[in-house]
Design a protein around this motif. Structure first.
Motif, mmCIF file in Angstrom:
data_model
loop_
_atom_site.group_PDB
_atom_site.id
_atom_site.type_symbol
_atom_site.label_atom_id
_atom_site.label_comp_id
_atom_site.label_asym_id
_atom_site.label_seq_id
_atom_site.Cartn_x
_atom_site.Cartn_y
_atom_site.Cartn_z
ATOM 1 N N GLY A 296 1.486 6.789 7.444
ATOM 2 C CA GLY A 296 2.176 5.781 6.650
ATOM 3 C C GLY A 296 1.646 4.393 6.962
ATOM 4 N N GLU A 297 2.013 3.349 6.231
ATOM 5 C CA GLU A 297 3.145 3.493 5.362
ATOM 6 C C GLU A 297 2.684 3.845 3.965
ATOM 7 O OE1 GLU A 297 5.074 -0.543 4.139
ATOM 8 O OE2 GLU A 297 3.910 -1.026 5.940
ATOM 9 N N ILE A 298 3.379 4.772 3.368
ATOM 10 C CA ILE A 298 3.068 5.235 2.021
ATOM 11 C C ILE A 298 4.329 5.122 1.179
ATOM 12 C CG2 ILE A 298 1.250 6.781 2.811
ATOM 13 C CD1 ILE A 298 3.213 9.116 2.559
ATOM 14 N N GLY A 299 4.151 5.119 -0.140
ATOM 15 C CA GLY A 299 5.335 5.055 -0.995
ATOM 16 C C GLY A 299 5.089 4.330 -2.288
ATOM 17 N N LEU A 300 6.099 3.579 -2.724
ATOM 18 C CA LEU A 300 6.072 2.921 -4.028
ATOM 19 C C LEU A 300 6.552 1.481 -3.892
ATOM 20 C CD1 LEU A 300 7.760 5.766 -6.142
ATOM 21 C CD2 LEU A 300 5.301 5.325 -5.898
ATOM 22 N N ASP A 301 5.883 0.580 -4.610
ATOM 23 C CA ASP A 301 6.306 -0.817 -4.661
ATOM 24 C C ASP A 301 6.232 -1.276 -6.108
ATOM 25 O OD1 ASP A 301 6.395 -3.703 -4.568
ATOM 26 O OD2 ASP A 301 6.051 -3.542 -2.403
ATOM 27 N N PHE A 302 7.384 -1.252 -6.788
ATOM 28 C CA PHE A 302 7.455 -1.667 -8.191
ATOM 29 C C PHE A 302 7.879 -3.124 -8.319
ATOM 30 C CE2 PHE A 302 8.347 2.921 -9.841
ATOM 31 C CZ PHE A 302 7.070 3.287 -9.448
ATOM 32 N N PHE A 303 7.948 -3.837 -7.191
ATOM 33 C CA PHE A 303 8.282 -5.255 -7.220
ATOM 34 C C PHE A 303 7.039 -6.088 -7.549
ATOM 35 C CE2 PHE A 303 8.789 -9.368 -4.936
ATOM 36 C CZ PHE A 303 9.834 -9.874 -5.676
ATOM 37 N N LYS A 304 5.940 -5.794 -6.866
ATOM 38 C CA LYS A 304 4.717 -6.555 -7.093
ATOM 39 C C LYS A 304 3.704 -5.810 -7.957
ATOM 40 C CE LYS A 304 5.114 -9.529 -3.072
ATOM 41 N NZ LYS A 304 4.478 -10.088 -1.856
ATOM 42 N N ASN A 305 3.785 -4.475 -7.973
ATOM 43 C CA ASN A 305 2.903 -3.663 -8.831
ATOM 44 C C ASN A 305 1.425 -4.035 -8.660
ATOM 45 O OD1 ASN A 305 4.726 -1.877 -10.326
ATOM 46 N ND2 ASN A 305 5.559 -3.767 -11.191
ATOM 47 N N ARG A 306 1.001 -4.178 -7.418
ATOM 48 C CA ARG A 306 -0.413 -4.506 -7.174
ATOM 49 C C ARG A 306 -1.334 -3.339 -7.462
ATOM 50 N NH1 ARG A 306 0.145 -8.197 -1.638
ATOM 51 N NH2 ARG A 306 1.170 -9.976 -2.669
ATOM 52 N N SER A 307 -0.791 -2.141 -7.474
ATOM 53 C CA SER A 307 -1.466 -0.975 -8.040
ATOM 54 C C SER A 307 -0.615 -0.480 -9.201
ATOM 55 C CB SER A 307 -1.614 0.141 -7.000
ATOM 56 O OG SER A 307 -2.533 -0.206 -5.992
ATOM 57 N N PRO A 308 -1.240 0.033 -10.271
ATOM 58 C CA PRO A 308 -0.458 0.517 -11.409
ATOM 59 C C PRO A 308 0.572 1.568 -10.988
ATOM 60 C CG PRO A 308 -2.783 0.418 -11.966
ATOM 61 C CD PRO A 308 -2.697 0.166 -10.490
ATOM 62 N N ARG A 309 1.722 1.551 -11.632
ATOM 63 C CA ARG A 309 2.797 2.458 -11.216
ATOM 64 C C ARG A 309 2.386 3.917 -11.264
ATOM 65 N NH1 ARG A 309 8.713 0.132 -13.134
ATOM 66 N NH2 ARG A 309 8.433 -1.984 -12.317
ATOM 67 N N GLU A 310 1.675 4.319 -12.313
ATOM 68 C CA GLU A 310 1.300 5.727 -12.405
ATOM 69 C C GLU A 310 0.331 6.113 -11.288
ATOM 70 O OE1 GLU A 310 -1.359 3.367 -15.261
ATOM 71 O OE2 GLU A 310 0.752 3.382 -14.636
ATOM 72 N N VAL A 311 -0.506 5.173 -10.878
ATOM 73 C CA VAL A 311 -1.423 5.426 -9.760
ATOM 74 C C VAL A 311 -0.635 5.527 -8.458
ATOM 75 C CG1 VAL A 311 -3.359 4.498 -8.427
ATOM 76 C CG2 VAL A 311 -3.353 4.310 -10.930
ATOM 77 N N GLN A 312 0.328 4.638 -8.282
ATOM 78 C CA GLN A 312 1.167 4.691 -7.084
ATOM 79 C C GLN A 312 1.863 6.049 -6.954
ATOM 80 O OE1 GLN A 312 3.789 1.428 -5.996
ATOM 81 N NE2 GLN A 312 2.836 0.119 -7.556
ATOM 82 N N ILE A 313 2.444 6.523 -8.037
ATOM 83 C CA ILE A 313 3.184 7.791 -7.995
ATOM 84 C C ILE A 313 2.241 8.946 -7.657
ATOM 85 C CG2 ILE A 313 4.446 9.448 -9.415
ATOM 86 C CD1 ILE A 313 5.679 6.974 -10.860
ATOM 87 N N ARG A 314 1.083 8.968 -8.304
ATOM 88 C CA ARG A 314 0.128 10.053 -8.040
ATOM 89 C C ARG A 314 -0.362 10.029 -6.594
ATOM 90 N NH1 ARG A 314 -3.317 8.755 -11.480
ATOM 91 N NH2 ARG A 314 -5.126 8.064 -10.282
ATOM 92 N N ARG A 315 -0.734 8.855 -6.112
ATOM 93 C CA ARG A 315 -1.260 8.756 -4.749
ATOM 94 C C ARG A 315 -0.173 9.001 -3.698
ATOM 95 N NH1 ARG A 315 -6.419 9.758 -5.804
ATOM 96 N NH2 ARG A 315 -7.591 7.968 -6.625
ATOM 97 N N PHE A 316 1.053 8.613 -3.992
ATOM 98 C CA PHE A 316 2.157 8.906 -3.086
ATOM 99 C C PHE A 316 2.290 10.416 -2.903
ATOM 100 C CE2 PHE A 316 7.056 8.328 -2.445
ATOM 101 C CZ PHE A 316 6.922 8.579 -1.099
#
Length: 255
Positions: free
Chosen positions: A91-111
């Motif tokens: 870690g740290e791994i997960g999701l950050d939809f506040f700043k979205n520095r990586s696209p959300r769909e990419v975040q979900i897949r990589r998580f």
């Protein structure tokens, strides 16, 4: 005994005085610091720092801000790093939809991919969740891994905390618990058993009162632990020992 369960000693904010910062933490009663990599370069640096200081341990993983940079070699390198001495978590791994520095769909897949890697590595996980509570809980609930790990810098309500506890996760409390407007977090602290809590700095970020506005460092975890103990109505020394024991259990640290 105290443990700072989440800091970023590898970040450039500490390049000028890292040795002194670690020494001050020791003087303040912090027996161990877990330094958390957020991208590949910082993971290498975190592992090197852990190797150089007896009281420092490392976690490696790709932060949701950085997952857009993952390529074909990244996970092979992470596996190699995870096998190094004193690496205690993924870690740290997960999701950050506040700043979205990586696209959300990419975040979900990589998580999802990193959850599977952590399972293969048999390491506990450290979860970053900011403004993505529902999606984070959906992924953790459906994951077939051991669900050993920590919800870092917890920002949800008690209902979410209860779900995390039911899944087997610890709740980590940052310095924001000392802030005047942190009533929701203090409610969580009051209701979650001390045996399920960790304390952290997230240094150099989220500096607690009375040092808010300055760079955070691991010595200041004492002020977070003091506030948590006050909320729970137990002596500071007892709270510090319980949370340190929790960190030792999840990260397999022997002190």
């Amino acid at each position: 005994m105290m443990i700072d369960s989440h800091a970023h000693m590898e970040m450039p904010e500490f390049d000028a005085d890292r040795k002194d910062v670690i020494a001050r933490a020791k003087e303040a009663g912090v027996d161990a610091i877990v330094t958390i990599g957020t991208d590949l370069d910082d993971c290498f640096k975190a592992v090197e720092i852990a190797a150089s200081f007896d009281s420092v341990y490392a976690a490696v993983g790709i932060h949701p801000h950085e997952v857009k940079k993952i390529d074909a070699q990244t996970y092979d390198q992470m596996q190699e790093l995870a096998a190094r001495p004193k690496v205690v978590a993924y870690g740290e791994i997960g999701l950050d939809f506040f700043k979205n520095r990586s696209p959300r769909e990419v975040q979900i897949r990589r998580f999802g991919e990193q959850l599977e890697l952590a399972k293969d590595l048999n390491l506990p996980i450290i979860i970053h969740d900011r403004e993505a509570h529902r999606e984070t809980m959906d992924l953790l609930s459906s994951w077939k891994g051991s669900r050993r790990g920590v919800i870092h810098c917890f920002s949800g309500d008690y209902a979410m905390a209860r779900k995390c506890l039911d899944l087997g996760f610890y709740i980590s409390i940052p310095g924001t618990v000392t802030f005047a407007k942190a009533d929701k977090l203090r409610d969580v602290v009051s209701r979650v058993p001390a045996e399920s809590l960790l304390v952290e700095t997230d240094a150099p970020f989220l500096t607690p009162e009375p040092f808010r506005g300055k760079r955070n460092e691991s010595a200041y975890v004492k002020y977070t632990a003091m506030r948590v103990a006050e909320i729970k109505g137990i002596p500071f020394e007892v709270l510090a020992e319980i949370t340190a024991r929790n960190a030792c259990e999840i990260f397999k640290i022997e002190l």
